[in-house]
Every structure is written in C-alpha cells, then in structure tokens.
Design an enzyme around this catalytic site. Sequence first.
Site, short mmCIF file in Angstrom:
data_model
loop_
_atom_site.label_atom_id
_atom_site.label_comp_id
_atom_site.label_asym_id
_atom_site.label_seq_id
_atom_site.Cartn_x
_atom_site.Cartn_y
_atom_site.Cartn_z
N SER A 119 0.49 -1.10 0.18
CA SER A 119 -0.34 0.05 0.22
C SER A 119 0.32 1.33 -0.08
O SER A 119 1.23 1.60 0.77
CB SER A 119 -0.72 -0.17 0.94
OG SER A 119 -1.49 1.14 1.32
N LYS A 129 -0.89 -0.68 -4.55
CA LYS A 129 -2.34 0.41 -4.37
C LYS A 129 -2.04 1.26 -3.90
O LYS A 129 -1.21 1.42 -3.24
CB LYS A 129 -2.83 -0.73 -2.94
CG LYS A 129 -3.78 -0.35 -2.44
CD LYS A 129 -4.55 -0.74 -1.19
CE LYS A 129 -4.77 0.26 0.16
NZ LYS A 129 -5.62 -0.81 0.88
N LEU A 130 -2.60 2.26 -4.62
CA LEU A 130 -2.02 3.30 -3.98
C LEU A 130 -3.40 4.44 -3.23
O LEU A 130 -4.76 4.36 -4.03
CB LEU A 130 -2.30 4.41 -5.65
CG LEU A 130 -1.05 3.89 -6.77
CD1 LEU A 130 -1.42 4.49 -8.03
CD2 LEU A 130 0.12 4.35 -5.74
N LYS A 131 -2.71 4.87 -2.61
CA LYS A 131 -3.82 5.69 -1.66
C LYS A 131 -4.44 6.42 -2.10
O LYS A 131 -3.64 7.63 -3.15
CB LYS A 131 -3.89 6.35 -0.52
CG LYS A 131 -3.09 4.88 0.64
CD LYS A 131 -4.09 4.42 1.19
CE LYS A 131 -3.91 3.61 1.56
NZ LYS A 131 -5.65 3.36 2.46
N ASP A 134 -7.36 3.79 -3.01
CA ASP A 134 -7.84 3.06 -1.67
C ASP A 134 -8.41 4.69 -1.41
O ASP A 134 -7.42 5.35 -1.08
CB ASP A 134 -7.24 2.34 -0.84
CG ASP A 134 -8.16 2.29 0.11
OD1 ASP A 134 -9.12 2.46 0.73
OD2 ASP A 134 -7.60 2.10 1.56
N ASN A 171 -10.41 5.17 1.07
CA ASN A 171 -10.58 5.46 2.19
C ASN A 171 -11.85 6.18 2.92
O ASN A 171 -11.51 7.28 3.65
CB ASN A 171 -9.47 6.45 3.22
CG ASN A 171 -8.52 4.82 3.82
OD1 ASN A 171 -7.68 4.87 3.06
ND2 ASN A 171 -9.05 3.68 4.34
N GLU A 196 -11.17 0.87 -3.82
CA GLU A 196 -11.65 0.44 -2.38
C GLU A 196 -12.14 1.93 -1.91
O GLU A 196 -11.63 2.91 -1.55
CB GLU A 196 -10.29 0.22 -1.41
CG GLU A 196 -10.84 -0.83 0.22
CD GLU A 196 -8.84 -1.25 -0.13
OE1 GLU A 196 -8.06 -1.47 -0.49
OE2 GLU A 196 -9.15 -1.23 1.52
N ASP A 220 -14.12 -1.10 2.29
CA ASP A 220 -13.31 -2.05 3.57
C ASP A 220 -14.09 -1.43 4.76
O ASP A 220 -14.63 -2.03 5.21
CB ASP A 220 -11.92 -1.37 2.92
CG ASP A 220 -11.61 -1.47 4.46
OD1 ASP A 220 -11.31 -2.03 5.20
OD2 ASP A 220 -10.38 -0.52 4.34
N LYS A 224 -10.23 -7.35 7.08
CA LYS A 224 -9.89 -6.97 8.12
C LYS A 224 -10.45 -7.97 9.74
O LYS A 224 -11.32 -7.23 9.60
CB LYS A 224 -9.40 -5.05 8.17
CG LYS A 224 -8.53 -4.90 6.79
CD LYS A 224 -8.38 -3.98 7.98
CE LYS A 224 -8.01 -2.85 6.41
NZ LYS A 224 -7.89 -1.35 6.19
N GLY A 248 -4.39 -4.83 5.52
CA GLY A 248 -2.87 -4.15 6.64
C GLY A 248 -3.80 -3.20 7.12
O GLY A 248 -4.60 -2.32 6.58
O1 NPG Z 1 0.23 -2.78 4.87
O2 NPG Z 1 -0.31 -2.79 6.80
C1 NPG Z 1 0.17 -2.16 5.56
C2 NPG Z 1 -1.00 -0.72 5.68
C3 NPG Z 1 -2.39 -0.75 4.56
O3 NPG Z 1 -3.05 0.96 3.16
C4 NPG Z 1 -3.53 0.15 3.97
N1 NPG Z 1 -4.03 0.51 5.19
O4 NPG Z 1 -7.03 1.95 5.05
O5 NPG Z 1 -6.16 0.21 4.59
C5 NPG Z 1 -6.28 1.02 4.80
C6 NPG Z 1 -5.18 1.47 5.56
C7 NPG Z 1 -5.24 2.10 7.03
C8 NPG Z 1 -4.13 2.01 7.73
C9 NPG Z 1 -5.90 2.24 7.48
C10 NPG Z 1 -3.51 2.06 9.40
C11 NPG Z 1 -6.18 2.54 9.25
C12 NPG Z 1 -5.15 2.59 9.46
#
Ligand code: NPG
Length: 364
Positions: A134, A160-162, A187, A189, A212, A237, A261, A289
């Site tokens: 990510s 995966k690009l935020k 992703d 969020n 996502e 998610d 998750k 993750g």
């Molecule tokens: O590789 O653990 C990892 C991070 C993956 O992008 C990732 N997690 O929204 O999925 C998510 C994001 C996240 C990270 C969400 C930290 C909340 C806290």
Amino acid sequence: MKIEKVELRRIHMDLVAPFETSFGVQTERDVLLVNVLTDRGEGWGECVAGEEPTYSSEYVDGAQHVLIHHLVPRLARRDLAAKDVATLLRPVHGHHMAKAAIEMALLDAELRAQGESFAQFFGATRTEVDCGVSVGIHRSIAELLATVDAYLEQGYRRIKLKIKPGWDVEPVRAVREKFGDVPLQVDANTAYSLSDAEHLAELDPFELLLIEQPMPEEQVLAHATLAKVVKTPICLDESITSAQTAADAIELGACRIINVKPGRVGGYLEARTIHDLCAERGVPVWMGGMLETGLGRAANVAMAAMPNFTLPGDTSASDRYYHRDITEPFVLRDGRLKVPAGPGLGVRLDREYLDSITSWKGEA
Ligand code: NPG
C-alpha cells in the site's frame, strides 16, 4: 480453558517512512498488545486500533479502556473456548478491534496448547501468500514513482495507491505509463461522494483491479449506485463490519470484492465466516493491513492462505513498516511471505526488545 490473567501492554514503534492516507499522516504506531495467561498456556493478541479515531470510531486508548472495564470482566473466571468469545462479548456494542485482540490471544493460547497452527485451523491451502504493498499519498508524482519503483524492485506483486480528491487520476496515469500493466488498485478511505461518480469513472481506462471504499461507510446503497456508473470493480473495507454487512452489501450490488480485516469485523472467526460466505457467492476477498507488528502479521498471513483470498493482500514484509519487528521479521521472497507453520501464531516474540519499547503495562 480458564483465563488466569490478562496483561495489556502498549508499545511504541516508529514507521520506516511516513504513511499518508486521505485521513491523515502517520509516522509512528502506539500498539496495544494483549497477553492472556490461561490454565493451558499463554497467547498473544494485537489490537489494530490507531491512536486517533480517524479510520473508524475506535482508537487505542478507547480499546484499552473497554478491554479493562467491559470485555475482560465478561470473560474472566469462566471455562471458555475462543469460539465463545464473540457470544460472551455481544452485549457490548461495537469495539470490534478490542474484541478481536482478546479473541486472537485466546485463539493463540488454544491452538498452541493443541499444537495446531493458525493456518491449519483456518484450513489454509497455501504455504506462501502473494503480497501487495500500500503506497501512501506523496508530495509529488516523481516521488511516488520512485517509491513504486523501489517496491516493484523488491518484488511486490501488486501496488495499491492511496487516493483522495486532487490525488487520483494523475498518479494512476503516471504509474500506468511508467510501469505498464502491473497489478494496480486504489484506496480512497471514504474520501468521495456520489457526486464524484463521473470523475471516478475516469479511472476506468486504467484497468485497475478495484477501487476500495470510495465513499463513507454508511453509504452502502450509494456504492451500489456508483457501481452502475464506474466499470472498475468496487471493493468495500470500512463498510464491512460483520458477516451480516458483507452479505447485505453483496446482495445490494455495492461491491464485487471484499477487503477482509479481522480487527474491523471483531475477530478472525468472524473474518473466516466472511471468507466463506464470499466464496459461496463467488466474491473474491483479500487481506487488508493495519500496519501490524509480526504478531498480527502472522495471523493475517495464515488467514490469507485460505482458498478464496485470491488477490494479493496488504501483507507486506516487516521492513516495509519497521526497522525492527517484535518477532522474527517477515521477509519477502519472490513477492511472497511464508505462512508460519508452528503452533498458534507460529512466531517467536523478542521479549527483550518488546520490553525496551514498552511504554505502559497493566493488568485487565
Ligand atoms: O500494509 O498494513 C498495511 C497498510 C495497508 O493501506 C493500508 N491500510 O485503509 O487499509 C487502509 C490502511 C490503514 C492503515 C487504515 C492504517 C488504518 C490505519
């Protein structure tokens, strides 16, 4: 199995690099660990709640509080198995990440006592899992491309690009132009609304594996509407908080793929149910993750080896997150991580290091 003692511990770990999402920048982690001592031996759990309630309503101080005052008291001095935890804790609403942590610790204790690994218990069908990575929001496209290049060089099998409004089509275009048909997904969020549907459809030509969680978690029906405008598969998610919400979202047409998750849904047992119901409905899942330490990573990697985890997970190697892990590090080989095979979580805690980064310890 009887719980004799539950010890909670907070540890401090710096991330190797800042991680920016649409809800903020993270540079370190304050992790809550749960150590249960039972009449059959000990077990460990990791709580994935962050410091602030920005990903979801949960946060680490709240998780610690609810474990001490509401969850552990409902489990203490009873004869129980890990599978009873969710039922016993049902009167307490929400707090999935805290519940998942105590259930994970009990499952670890139980499986260790039985000499069974998490992978065996879950019915894992692989000894290694494909890993994605990510990639956070960067200050410039040039810096993003350098980061992606380094991860691909290390062997990651999916990027995966935020994304967020103002950082979406251009970074995706740049990565596609530079790295060709590398497996790519994004992703958000929850950063968009239904009025962004046409804009999100501009991502369609880039043949992403999925988008996502584009919209807020409660807007499940809106995701079904969005799915009629956007051709790229929608993956949920944050909206998926239980097997029930997963089944409903699929039925509504709100998602074609689900990010699993365990912390978000209240534990590995509920996560397993989601895996199974998705498999029955032909909906692929992948392991999310939450920047886990080696403990949570061990369980995630074991679960990701189940048959319907058909897309690479956010199960990256330990060195993507931390300079030093609290267990032996998970190392990427040919874009994969090895599934631990020993009893329970199957990893060894580095107790001395753990003590050195412990900021607080107390009994629940
Ligand atoms: O590789 O653990 C990892 C991070 C993956 O992008 C990732 N997690 O929204 O999925 C998510 C994001 C996240 C990270 C969400 C930290 C909340 C806290």
